[in-house]
Design a protein around this motif. Structure first.
Motif, short mmCIF file in Angstrom:
data_model
loop_
_atom_site.label_atom_id
_atom_site.label_comp_id
_atom_site.label_asym_id
_atom_site.label_seq_id
_atom_site.Cartn_x
_atom_site.Cartn_y
_atom_site.Cartn_z
N LEU A 1 0.84 -1.21 0.00
CA LEU A 1 0.00 0.00 0.00
C LEU A 1 0.87 1.26 0.00
O LEU A 1 0.50 2.28 -0.58
CB LEU A 1 -0.95 -0.01 1.21
CG LEU A 1 -2.08 -1.05 1.13
CD1 LEU A 1 -2.85 -1.09 2.45
CD2 LEU A 1 -3.03 -0.75 -0.03
N ALA A 2 2.03 1.17 0.65
CA ALA A 2 2.95 2.33 0.62
C ALA A 2 3.40 2.60 -0.81
O ALA A 2 3.49 3.75 -1.25
CB ALA A 2 4.15 2.07 1.53
N THR A 3 3.70 1.53 -1.54
CA THR A 3 4.08 1.69 -2.95
C THR A 3 2.94 2.26 -3.77
O THR A 3 3.11 3.17 -4.58
CB THR A 3 4.51 0.32 -3.53
OG1 THR A 3 5.59 -0.18 -2.75
CG2 THR A 3 4.95 0.44 -4.97
N LEU A 4 1.75 1.72 -3.52
CA LEU A 4 0.57 2.16 -4.28
C LEU A 4 0.28 3.64 -4.03
O LEU A 4 -0.11 4.38 -4.93
CB LEU A 4 -0.62 1.29 -3.87
CG LEU A 4 -1.78 1.17 -4.85
CD1 LEU A 4 -1.34 0.73 -6.22
CD2 LEU A 4 -2.82 0.18 -4.28
N ARG A 5 0.49 4.07 -2.79
CA ARG A 5 0.31 5.48 -2.43
C ARG A 5 1.22 6.36 -3.30
O ARG A 5 0.80 7.38 -3.83
CB ARG A 5 0.68 5.65 -0.96
CG ARG A 5 -0.09 6.67 -0.19
CD ARG A 5 0.41 6.68 1.25
NE ARG A 5 -0.58 6.19 2.20
CZ ARG A 5 -0.50 5.04 2.85
NH1 ARG A 5 0.52 4.22 2.67
NH2 ARG A 5 -1.44 4.70 3.70
N GLN A 6 2.47 5.93 -3.45
CA GLN A 6 3.41 6.72 -4.25
C GLN A 6 3.06 6.65 -5.74
O GLN A 6 3.21 7.62 -6.47
CB GLN A 6 4.85 6.24 -4.02
CG GLN A 6 5.35 6.53 -2.60
CD GLN A 6 6.80 6.11 -2.37
OE1 GLN A 6 7.38 5.36 -3.15
NE2 GLN A 6 7.37 6.60 -1.27
N LEU A 7 2.58 5.49 -6.18
CA LEU A 7 2.17 5.38 -7.59
C LEU A 7 1.01 6.32 -7.89
O LEU A 7 0.93 6.91 -8.96
CB LEU A 7 1.72 3.94 -7.91
CG LEU A 7 2.81 2.89 -8.05
CD1 LEU A 7 2.17 1.51 -8.13
CD2 LEU A 7 3.65 3.15 -9.30
N ALA A 8 0.11 6.45 -6.93
CA ALA A 8 -1.07 7.28 -7.14
C ALA A 8 -0.75 8.76 -7.02
O ALA A 8 -1.39 9.59 -7.64
CB ALA A 8 -2.15 6.90 -6.13
N ALA A 9 0.27 9.08 -6.22
CA ALA A 9 0.51 10.49 -5.90
C ALA A 9 1.26 11.21 -7.00
O ALA A 9 0.90 12.31 -7.37
CB ALA A 9 1.30 10.58 -4.60
N ALA A 10 2.32 10.60 -7.47
CA ALA A 10 3.23 11.36 -8.31
C ALA A 10 2.96 11.12 -9.78
O ALA A 10 3.64 10.36 -10.45
CB ALA A 10 4.67 10.98 -7.97
#
Ligand code: ACM
Length: 719
Positions: free
Chosen positions: A126-135
């Motif tokens: 989920l931490a990775t997914l958060r970064q994928l969604a953010a940037a």
């Protein structure tokens, strides 16, 4: 708390757009394997989540946090894609070094799939997914995810952050904020330094004087339980440290009768204080106290400190000396070993594994004891060759205020990563006998690399943030985004180590963390506003081109004690150096633009000119607001130096653009200004030497010298 989404995303996108020309999201730590594919998955609303095989409430709450971060919880915008999460096992090793953190993640037209080895793997995915969604440069809102396949697992199990709550108390809210950010970059151990000379920070019902006699700033037992649970939700272990037998000034303020007698009229009295190891009363006290503390901190590991017991701690105490003689204990180090054997026994009886600083393993001790290596990288070999699990902190002392690229370059398995060379030791000894002896203790010897079996004993790395010069309102800006770079060092493959790529990516990560509640940037802005109410931007502009003096050179308390003052006044944290970032994104961007320009890209000239003009012209504004403020006035020489270098840079730029060499006069002036900046930077570039060299005014290093040097060199090379 902010959200990724809406207006706040604008800042992130701006940073992302300027930081990376390619539209790929920035992932930090970089996963083991990432394959982007053409196409995107739209996210018009909250994910439809299906979880199987995981610890249900934990995974559900993690997903809820994730959706909240993406601002997807309100169902206003319609149905979102499927998020399928499966765990291979519920994982009895969750929150241990055996935790199952690996995961696979795919984003495809039919939704997002996470295949995690265990619940920790879900959090990391989920931490990775958060970064994928953010940037997503150029895409408004968390509107889409790129198609991608990721296979990921950490290189090291222990990816730690030490927070020193003793030197300055850190509020519960501040500590929780650091935990939030830790989860987002996959850090998993929070080592809390809870007692030292300056404070004892956990409520003891058995020994209430510990907190009552030490300023009354502490965590209640209820708050500790809350904090530990908060961290556990985020896959972060809390390892408490109660440092004994030295670093016990706070304990001894409450219970002076527990102290060994130090030398009379000792200017280093605070450093030389220690518990009296010959007193049975001490062991009864520690047994009861640690009994109370082990019940509060469920982690398997319990940190007993053990660092920096001085030769003077026990040598002047006749009782201790008689005890040593009677028990055939020869010397201070053997006495420490005897003391720690007693302490270890009481902790092991409570099911704890003891961890301590590398001093505790100088004499042979059971292999079960974990060793935290801090004095040199050589000590990694000493620890693991004696069979101890090791956590590496040598090279990762963020409070030394060295550029993040220097820490990032140190690999946890590198036995030469941090320490003094033979030449440095010789130089230190030539200048000062005490410094020479200290340097000798940190001298690196050539060693063969660790064998694969030895390397397996290296659990990971941990960054230290000692808080002599860091308070509750500075912790985010001193820890972040630097901690994200070390999160990558500890998680990602060893080959992920390009410093220029780090400099492009780190501002993006800071923007994301800040949008989700981190205060690193906000604290820098508040500090500037406190220094110059209404004129913060003038201070911020100066601080972009400088850094605080490094390696404790800014610690005036240590310097005063080294000069024989036993009780120097506490250092106020109100100077420009306290507000200055260690790593300036503006200076990084400037350096990158200069590299582009001098590499032949004339398109970079306007950005270089704009930055130089701003720095040059800031000096007059700074001088105007500095009148009447001693904290600002102290920074006038640094401001003038920045302006002079900026002028040198502009002259060089003019020459480059006009294809002519700068005048001999301009070249000479630039050489002089660059030399001055270089000398001041060198003055604190190494520990110990930083105490012996005159420092720049107001402890401010001007950091743009090398980039100006590149411009001047390029100008000179033009026909
Ligand atoms: C330490 O930095 N004294 C462990």
């Amino acid at each position: 708390m902010g959200r990724i989404g809406g207006a706040v995303l604008g800042a992130v996108l701006a940073a992302a757009a300027s930081a990376c020309a390619a539209a790929q999201p920035v992932l930090m730590p970089q996963p083991r394997s990432v394959g982007f594919e053409p196409g995107v998955l739209a996210i018009p609303g909250p994910f439809k989540v299906k979880v199987s095989g995981c610890r249900q409430p934990l995974a559900d709450r993690a997903v809820a946090r994730f959706q909240a971060d993406l601002d997807l919880q309100q169902a206003a915008r319609g149905a979102g894609p499927t998020l399928r999460i499966s765990c291979a096992e519920r994982d009895g090793g969750y929150l241990t070094i055996a935790a199952k953190e690996g995961y696979g993640l795919s984003v495809r037209a039919d939704g997002v799939a996470i295949d995690a080895q265990g619940p920790a793997g879900v959090l990391r995915a989920l931490a990775t997914l958060r970064q994928l969604a953010a940037a997503q440069p150029g895409v408004p809102g968390p509107g889409q995810l790129p198609f991608v396949r990721i296979d990921d697992a950490p290189r090291f199990a222990w990816r730690g952050v030490e927070i020193d709550t003793a030197r300055h108390f850190m509020s519960l809210a501040a500590v929780k904020r650091q935990i939030d950010a830790m989860e987002r970059v996959k850090l998993d151990v929070l080592h809390l330094h809870l007692s030292d000379n300056e404070g004892f920070r956990v409520e003891s019902k058995l020994y209430p004087k510990l907190t009552a006699e030490n300023g009354g700033q502490f965590y209640t037992q209820g708050q500790v339980r809350d904090l530990v649970a908060y961290a556990a939700e985020r896959g972060v272990r809390v390892v408490p440290e109660f440092d004994v037998p030295a670093h016990t000034g706070a304990i001894l303020r409450a219970y002076p009768e527990f102290a060994a007698k130090g030398p009379p009229n000792d200017p280093l009295v605070t450093q030389n204080l220690a518990l009296n190891p010959a007193s049975e009363e001490i062991y009864r006290f520690l047994d009861r106290l640690f009994g109370e503390m082990t019940a509060l901190f469920p982690d398997r590991d319990f940190h007993v400190g053990g660092d920096e017991v001085s030769d003077a701690a026990w040598s002047a105490d006749a009782g201790v000396q008689a005890f040593m003689k009677a028990n055939s204990i020869e010397g201070r180090v053997a006495m420490e070993a005897w003391f720690h054997a007693r302490v270890r026994k009481m902790l092991e009886a409570r099911g704890k594994r003891v961890i301590g600083w590398d001093e505790i393993a100088v004499t042979p001790i059971p292999k079960t004891v974990a060793v935290q290596v801090w004095r040199t990288s050589n000590a990694i070999a000493t620890a693991v060759q004696a069979g101890h699990p090791a956590v590496v902190s040598a090279g990762y002392y963020l409070d030394l205020l060295n550029p993040v690229t220097r820490h990032y370059a140190v690999d946890p398995l590198d036995l030469q990563g941090d320490g003094f060379t033979e030449a440095e030791v010789a130089q230190a000894a030539k200048e000062n006998a005490l410094a020479g002896a200290a340097a000798k203790g940190m001298q690196l010897k050539p060693l063969p690399p660790l064998t694969p079996d030895e390397a397996k004993l290296v659990l990971g790395g941990e960054m230290e943030l000692w808080a002599e010069l860091i308070d509750d309102d500075m912790i985010d800006m001193r820890l972040w985004p630097r901690a994200a770079a070390l999160a990558e060092r500890f998680w990602s493959p060893a080959g992920v180590r390009d410093p220029d790529a780090l400099k492009r990516r780190l501002p993006v990560i800071e923007g994301e963390l800040e949008a989700l509640g981190l205060q690193a940037r906000a604290q820098r802005e508040r500090a500037a506003e406190r220094l110059a109410p209404g004129h913060a931007e003038v201070v911020m502009t100066l601080l972009e081109a400088v850094a605080p003096a490094r390696n404790h050179a800014h610690n005036h308390t240590i310097l005063a004690m080294l000069r024989g003052q036993a009780h120097p006044p506490p250092q106020m944290l109100t100077s420009l150096a306290d507000a200055a970032p260690v790593d300036s994104f503006a200076a990084w961007r400037f350096e990158a633009d200069v590299k582009r320009l001098t590499g032949g890209d004339a398109g970079a000239a306007p950005a270089v000119r704009a930055q130089l003009t701003q720095w040059r012209d800031n000096d007059a504004r700074f001088a105007a607001i500095a009148a009447g403020s001693p904290d600002l006035a102290a920074g006038k020489p640094a401001s003038a130096d920045v302006a002079a270098l900026a002028s040198d840079g502009l002259e060089a730029l003019d020459a480059i653009v006009a294809h002519r060499a700068p005048s001999a006069q301009a070249q000479a002036r630039a050489a002089q200004d660059i030399d001055k900046a270089t000398r001041f930077e060198a003055a604190s570039s190494r520990p110990l030497f930083s105490f012996m060299r005159p420092q720049p005014p107001d402890d401010l290093i001007v950091t743009i010298g090398p980039a100006i040097g590149m411009l001047v060199d390029a100008a000179r090379a033009k026909p």
